[in-house]
Enzyme design. Structure first.
Site, mmCIF file in Angstrom:
data_model
loop_
_atom_site.group_PDB
_atom_site.id
_atom_site.type_symbol
_atom_site.label_atom_id
_atom_site.label_comp_id
_atom_site.label_asym_id
_atom_site.label_seq_id
_atom_site.Cartn_x
_atom_site.Cartn_y
_atom_site.Cartn_z
ATOM 1 C CB VAL A 32 -1.000 -0.046 1.194
ATOM 2 C CG1 VAL A 32 -0.337 0.069 2.533
ATOM 3 C CG2 VAL A 32 -2.079 1.012 1.035
ATOM 4 C CG ASP A 33 5.118 2.990 1.885
ATOM 5 O OD1 ASP A 33 4.754 4.158 1.704
ATOM 6 O OD2 ASP A 33 6.221 2.679 2.403
ATOM 7 C CB THR A 121 -2.453 -7.950 7.340
ATOM 8 O OG1 THR A 121 -2.990 -7.109 6.306
ATOM 9 C CG2 THR A 121 -3.018 -7.559 8.682
ATOM 10 C CE1 TYR A 124 7.803 -4.377 7.066
ATOM 11 C CE2 TYR A 124 6.555 -2.936 8.501
ATOM 12 C CZ TYR A 124 7.634 -3.144 7.665
ATOM 13 O OH TYR A 124 8.531 -2.132 7.440
#
Ligand code: AR6
Length: 170
Positions: A32-33, A121, A124
């Site tokens: 998402v980053d 989730t 990581y």
């Protein structure tokens, strides 16, 4: 405070602030980053660099706020989730801190609507069901006199979406 669960791409959500599952460098990454920096443009990275210049790395469980650049949201709140590795209570409390510190920062910035991804989730590897329980419970029990109107949990994958729906409905 209204709670919502949707399945979507968080970069498309029009709220005051979306939360990013960042890393301690704040300089972008995958998941998402990566999507937030890619679609939000260079302005976000520039703002993250400025924050780094004054305070260095962002610690696990902490949060910082920047512009959302070209995204439909106004702000991005970057928080750093724990790497699950071998797990344990400390990891659980660090994940909880991500949600609490993001909400605190939201209130400080007069943010009324906020959207969270399923922090930790992905890359990581935090167990999804445990992470969902922590996320929902932490937001529900958030104690500050709440000026936040709406919290949206934005699930990307089907498994998280089903888990969140199940836990929220309970
Ligand atoms: N919108 C909403 N959720 C998404 C999106 C999206 N566009 N893309 C992925 N997800 P992850 P982490 C979900 O790996 O586990 C980065 O490299 C995904 O399905 O993005 O906290 C950072 O720089 C998963 O449920 O974040 C860090 O190094 C959730 O977002 C590291 O990954 C989180 O997955 C952070 O790992």
């Amino acid at each position: 405070m209204k709670l919502k669960v949707i399945q979507s791409d968080i970069t498309t959500i029009q709220v005051d602030a979306i939360v990013n599952a960042a890393n301690t460098s704040l300089l972008g990454g995958g998941g998402v980053d990566g999507a937030i920096h890619r679609k939000g443009g260079a302005e976000i990275l520039e703002a993250c660099r400025k924050i780094r210049a004054t305070q260095g790395n962002c610690k696990v469980g902490e949060a910082v706020i920047t512009t959302a650049g070209k995204l439909p949201a106004i702000y991005v709140i970057h928080t750093v989730g724990p790497v699950w590795n071998k797990g344990g209570k400390e990891k659980e409390s660090l994940l909880k801190k991500c949600y609490i510190n993001s909400l605190k920062l939201a209130i400080e910035n007069n943010i009324k609507t906020i959207a969270f991804p399923n922090i930790s989730t992905g890359i990581y590897k935090f167990p999804k069901e445990l992470a969902a329980k922590i996320a929902i419970e932490t937001v529900r029990n958030f104690e500050e006199p709440s000026q936040i109107d709406e919290v949206t949990f934005v699930c990307f994958d089907e498994e998280n979406f089903e888990l969140y729906k199940k836990i929220v409905e309970k």
